[in-house]
Motif scaffolding. Structure first.
Motif, PDB file in Angstrom:
ATOM      1  N   MET A  23      37.186  36.862  44.458  1.00 45.86           N
ATOM      2  CA  MET A  23      36.413  37.851  43.627  1.00 45.86           C
ATOM      3  C   MET A  23      37.862  38.755  43.080  1.00 45.86           C
ATOM      4  O   MET A  23      39.043  38.759  43.649  1.00 45.86           O
ATOM      5  CB  MET A  23      36.155  39.172  44.473  1.00 45.86           C
ATOM      6  CG  MET A  23      35.322  40.066  43.931  1.00 45.86           C
ATOM      7  SD  MET A  23      33.966  39.731  43.076  1.00 45.86           S
ATOM      8  CE  MET A  23      32.771  39.292  44.157  1.00 45.86           C
ATOM      9  N   ILE A  24      37.702  38.879  41.635  1.00 45.26           N
ATOM     10  CA  ILE A  24      38.725  39.077  40.814  1.00 45.26           C
ATOM     11  C   ILE A  24      38.487  40.646  40.254  1.00 45.26           C
ATOM     12  O   ILE A  24      37.568  41.135  40.224  1.00 45.26           O
ATOM     13  CB  ILE A  24      38.525  38.435  39.477  1.00 45.26           C
ATOM     14  CG1 ILE A  24      38.656  36.719  39.696  1.00 45.26           C
ATOM     15  CG2 ILE A  24      39.537  38.789  38.451  1.00 45.26           C
ATOM     16  CD1 ILE A  24      38.138  36.078  38.343  1.00 45.26           C
ATOM     17  N   ALA A  25      39.730  41.229  40.266  1.00 46.48           N
ATOM     18  CA  ALA A  25      39.994  42.514  39.298  1.00 46.48           C
ATOM     19  C   ALA A  25      41.034  42.476  38.403  1.00 46.48           C
ATOM     20  O   ALA A  25      41.938  41.668  38.801  1.00 46.48           O
ATOM     21  CB  ALA A  25      40.584  43.618  40.614  1.00 46.48           C
ATOM     22  N   THR A  26      40.958  43.177  37.305  1.00 47.07           N
ATOM     23  CA  THR A  26      41.826  42.880  36.239  1.00 47.07           C
ATOM     24  C   THR A  26      42.306  44.406  36.002  1.00 47.07           C
ATOM     25  O   THR A  26      41.740  45.460  36.285  1.00 47.07           O
ATOM     26  CB  THR A  26      41.373  42.512  34.856  1.00 47.07           C
ATOM     27  OG1 THR A  26      40.183  43.318  34.459  1.00 47.07           O
ATOM     28  CG2 THR A  26      40.569  41.255  35.093  1.00 47.07           C
ATOM     29  N   ALA A  27      43.637  44.596  35.550  1.00 47.41           N
ATOM     30  CA  ALA A  27      44.294  45.801  35.116  1.00 47.41           C
ATOM     31  C   ALA A  27      44.861  45.519  34.051  1.00 47.41           C
ATOM     32  O   ALA A  27      45.867  44.763  33.808  1.00 47.41           O
ATOM     33  CB  ALA A  27      45.258  46.234  36.327  1.00 47.41           C
ATOM     34  N   GLU A  28      44.396  46.046  32.987  1.00 48.97           N
ATOM     35  CA  GLU A  28      44.926  45.544  31.578  1.00 48.97           C
ATOM     36  C   GLU A  28      45.222  46.969  30.805  1.00 48.97           C
ATOM     37  O   GLU A  28      44.728  47.900  30.802  1.00 48.97           O
ATOM     38  CB  GLU A  28      43.523  45.249  30.614  1.00 48.97           C
ATOM     39  CG  GLU A  28      43.027  44.006  31.499  1.00 48.97           C
ATOM     40  CD  GLU A  28      41.892  43.079  30.804  1.00 48.97           C
ATOM     41  OE1 GLU A  28      42.064  42.769  29.629  1.00 48.97           O
ATOM     42  OE2 GLU A  28      40.700  43.186  31.243  1.00 48.97           O
ATOM     43  N   SER A  29      46.364  46.679  30.230  1.00 46.89           N
ATOM     44  CA  SER A  29      47.008  47.670  29.070  1.00 46.89           C
ATOM     45  C   SER A  29      46.861  47.385  27.760  1.00 46.89           C
ATOM     46  O   SER A  29      45.936  47.384  27.053  1.00 46.89           O
ATOM     47  CB  SER A  29      48.400  48.027  29.451  1.00 46.89           C
ATOM     48  OG  SER A  29      48.866  49.262  28.768  1.00 46.89           O
ATOM     49  N   CYS A  30      47.522  46.299  27.120  1.00 46.04           N
ATOM     50  CA  CYS A  30      47.681  46.053  25.971  1.00 46.04           C
ATOM     51  C   CYS A  30      46.304  45.159  25.531  1.00 46.04           C
ATOM     52  O   CYS A  30      46.116  45.258  24.375  1.00 46.04           O
ATOM     53  CB  CYS A  30      49.081  45.140  25.558  1.00 46.04           C
ATOM     54  SG  CYS A  30      49.186  43.476  26.483  1.00 46.04           S
ATOM     55  N   THR A  31      45.904  44.480  26.423  1.00 40.37           N
ATOM     56  CA  THR A  31      44.631  43.837  26.075  1.00 40.37           C
ATOM     57  C   THR A  31      43.217  44.587  26.256  1.00 40.37           C
ATOM     58  O   THR A  31      42.227  44.114  25.632  1.00 40.37           O
ATOM     59  CB  THR A  31      44.156  42.564  27.040  1.00 40.37           C
ATOM     60  OG1 THR A  31      44.517  42.816  28.207  1.00 40.37           O
ATOM     61  CG2 THR A  31      45.438  41.493  26.681  1.00 40.37           C
ATOM     62  N   ALA A  32      43.285  46.010  26.883  1.00 37.29           N
ATOM     63  CA  ALA A  32      42.317  46.900  26.688  1.00 37.29           C
ATOM     64  C   ALA A  32      40.866  46.095  27.146  1.00 37.29           C
ATOM     65  O   ALA A  32      40.022  46.581  26.587  1.00 37.29           O
ATOM     66  CB  ALA A  32      42.095  47.538  25.703  1.00 37.29           C
ATOM     67  N   ARG A  51      35.600  44.088  39.321  1.00 36.53           N
ATOM     68  CA  ARG A  51      35.938  45.204  38.149  1.00 36.53           C
ATOM     69  C   ARG A  51      37.185  44.962  37.301  1.00 36.53           C
ATOM     70  O   ARG A  51      37.892  44.381  37.739  1.00 36.53           O
ATOM     71  CB  ARG A  51      35.863  46.580  39.015  1.00 36.53           C
ATOM     72  CG  ARG A  51      37.214  46.778  39.917  1.00 36.53           C
ATOM     73  CD  ARG A  51      37.155  48.102  40.716  1.00 36.53           C
ATOM     74  NE  ARG A  51      36.431  47.752  41.795  1.00 36.53           N
ATOM     75  CZ  ARG A  51      35.732  48.560  42.760  1.00 36.53           C
ATOM     76  NH1 ARG A  51      36.351  49.841  42.711  1.00 36.53           N
ATOM     77  NH2 ARG A  51      34.900  48.263  43.730  1.00 36.53           N
ATOM     78  N   GLY A  52      37.186  45.803  36.430  1.00 35.29           N
ATOM     79  CA  GLY A  52      38.249  46.030  35.609  1.00 35.29           C
ATOM     80  C   GLY A  52      38.894  47.314  35.312  1.00 35.29           C
ATOM     81  O   GLY A  52      37.709  48.463  34.977  1.00 35.29           O
ATOM     82  N   PHE A  53      40.112  47.483  35.357  1.00 32.74           N
ATOM     83  CA  PHE A  53      40.588  48.681  34.910  1.00 32.74           C
ATOM     84  C   PHE A  53      41.532  48.717  33.630  1.00 32.74           C
ATOM     85  O   PHE A  53      42.158  47.758  33.462  1.00 32.74           O
ATOM     86  CB  PHE A  53      41.673  48.970  35.915  1.00 32.74           C
ATOM     87  CG  PHE A  53      41.155  49.066  37.622  1.00 32.74           C
ATOM     88  CD1 PHE A  53      40.882  50.403  37.876  1.00 32.74           C
ATOM     89  CD2 PHE A  53      41.266  48.124  38.347  1.00 32.74           C
ATOM     90  CE1 PHE A  53      40.325  50.572  39.279  1.00 32.74           C
ATOM     91  CE2 PHE A  53      40.777  48.302  39.633  1.00 32.74           C
ATOM     92  CZ  PHE A  53      40.180  49.460  40.265  1.00 32.74           C
ATOM     93  N   VAL A  54      41.158  49.451  32.766  1.00 35.33           N
ATOM     94  CA  VAL A  54      41.814  49.806  31.409  1.00 35.33           C
ATOM     95  C   VAL A  54      42.773  50.881  31.452  1.00 35.33           C
ATOM     96  O   VAL A  54      42.251  51.819  31.586  1.00 35.33           O
ATOM     97  CB  VAL A  54      40.803  49.509  30.259  1.00 35.33           C
ATOM     98  CG1 VAL A  54      41.523  50.020  28.944  1.00 35.33           C
ATOM     99  CG2 VAL A  54      39.862  48.509  30.191  1.00 35.33           C
ATOM    100  N   GLU A  63      46.690  57.275  37.805  1.00 38.32           N
ATOM    101  CA  GLU A  63      45.694  57.796  38.461  1.00 38.32           C
ATOM    102  C   GLU A  63      44.716  56.739  39.022  1.00 38.32           C
ATOM    103  O   GLU A  63      44.038  56.767  40.214  1.00 38.32           O
ATOM    104  CB  GLU A  63      44.945  58.647  37.485  1.00 38.32           C
ATOM    105  CG  GLU A  63      45.691  60.139  37.193  1.00 38.32           C
ATOM    106  CD  GLU A  63      44.881  60.579  36.324  1.00 38.32           C
ATOM    107  OE1 GLU A  63      43.776  60.430  35.626  1.00 38.32           O
ATOM    108  OE2 GLU A  63      45.347  61.845  35.714  1.00 38.32           O
ATOM    109  N   MET A  64      44.495  55.527  38.244  1.00 35.16           N
ATOM    110  CA  MET A  64      43.365  54.685  38.384  1.00 35.16           C
ATOM    111  C   MET A  64      43.987  53.386  39.529  1.00 35.16           C
ATOM    112  O   MET A  64      43.097  53.199  40.150  1.00 35.16           O
ATOM    113  CB  MET A  64      42.738  53.922  37.209  1.00 35.16           C
ATOM    114  CG  MET A  64      42.190  54.989  36.177  1.00 35.16           C
ATOM    115  SD  MET A  64      41.752  53.973  34.904  1.00 35.16           S
ATOM    116  CE  MET A  64      40.709  53.098  35.286  1.00 35.16           C
ATOM    117  N   ILE A  65      45.329  53.177  39.321  1.00 28.53           N
ATOM    118  CA  ILE A  65      45.650  52.070  40.238  1.00 28.53           C
ATOM    119  C   ILE A  65      46.912  52.405  41.143  1.00 28.53           C
ATOM    120  O   ILE A  65      47.568  51.230  41.468  1.00 28.53           O
ATOM    121  CB  ILE A  65      45.767  50.721  39.454  1.00 28.53           C
ATOM    122  CG1 ILE A  65      46.804  50.849  38.181  1.00 28.53           C
ATOM    123  CG2 ILE A  65      44.293  50.331  38.996  1.00 28.53           C
ATOM    124  CD1 ILE A  65      46.842  49.693  37.473  1.00 28.53           C
ATOM    125  N   GLY A  66      47.406  53.569  41.018  1.00 24.52           N
ATOM    126  CA  GLY A  66      48.550  53.815  41.900  1.00 24.52           C
ATOM    127  C   GLY A  66      49.828  53.482  41.218  1.00 24.52           C
ATOM    128  O   GLY A  66      50.724  53.491  42.319  1.00 24.52           O
TER     129      GLY A  66
END
Length: 163
Positions: A23-32, A51-54, A63-66
């Motif tokens: 199971m995948i989770a993403t944390a993305e900044s520049c790719t939004a 889930r994905g975190f932008v 706040e979202m991913i510590g």
């Protein structure tokens, strides 16, 4: 919607991860959210995408991913250390067992001599193990940097899942 090679890679990931119950989770900044978008473009992705975190801003990263404020201050948002904390935080704040995280400078502005446009740090994590890549795509245009980052992120999901 996506270049064929990117969609093909996402299709292979969904098929392989479904079989392996990853199971995948993403944390993305520049790719939004582009990485999450291409994975969820594939039918059946709900079996492998949690889930994905932008996390475009530093505040969102905290706040979202510590991501630690001290890490952001010491190394800046576009750094190996932040990418690794993003990957760890994506797993820790989700039901996923594998993650990928990206933070970079897509341009056209925002770069410096030390951190030029096209610099992207990527990290992937599974079973307590992390991998990192520093990519210097160059000033090839905002969209090209973002698509190149998606390609690398998908490669890293495959790489970290092989262990």
């Amino acid at each position: 919607m996506w270049p064929d090679d990117i969609e093909d890679a996402a299709r292979r990931i969904v098929a392989d991860f479904t079989e392996r119950k990853l199971m995948i989770a993403t944390a993305e900044s520049c790719t939004a959210g582009l990485i999450a978008g291409v994975i969820t473009e594939i039918a059946g992705s709900s079996l492998v995408f949690d889930r994905g975190f932008v996390t475009y801003s530093n505040e969102a990263k905290r706040e979202m991913i510590g991501v630690a404020n001290a890490t952001l201050k010491a190394h800046g948002a576009v750094s190996r250390e932040v990418a690794l904390e993003m990957a760890e935080g994506a797993i820790g704040n989700s039901g996923a067992n594998i993650s990928v995280a990206v933070t970079g400078i897509a341009g056209p502005g925002g770069g410096s001599e030390e951190k030029p446009v096209g610099l992207v740090h990527l990290a992937a994590r599974k079973d307590g193990k992390s991998i990192h890549r520093e990519m210097r795509y160059g000033d090839i245009g905002r969209s090209a940097v973002r698509l190149a980052t998606v390609r690398t992120a998908l490669e890293m999901l495959v790489e970290i899942s092989a262990d």
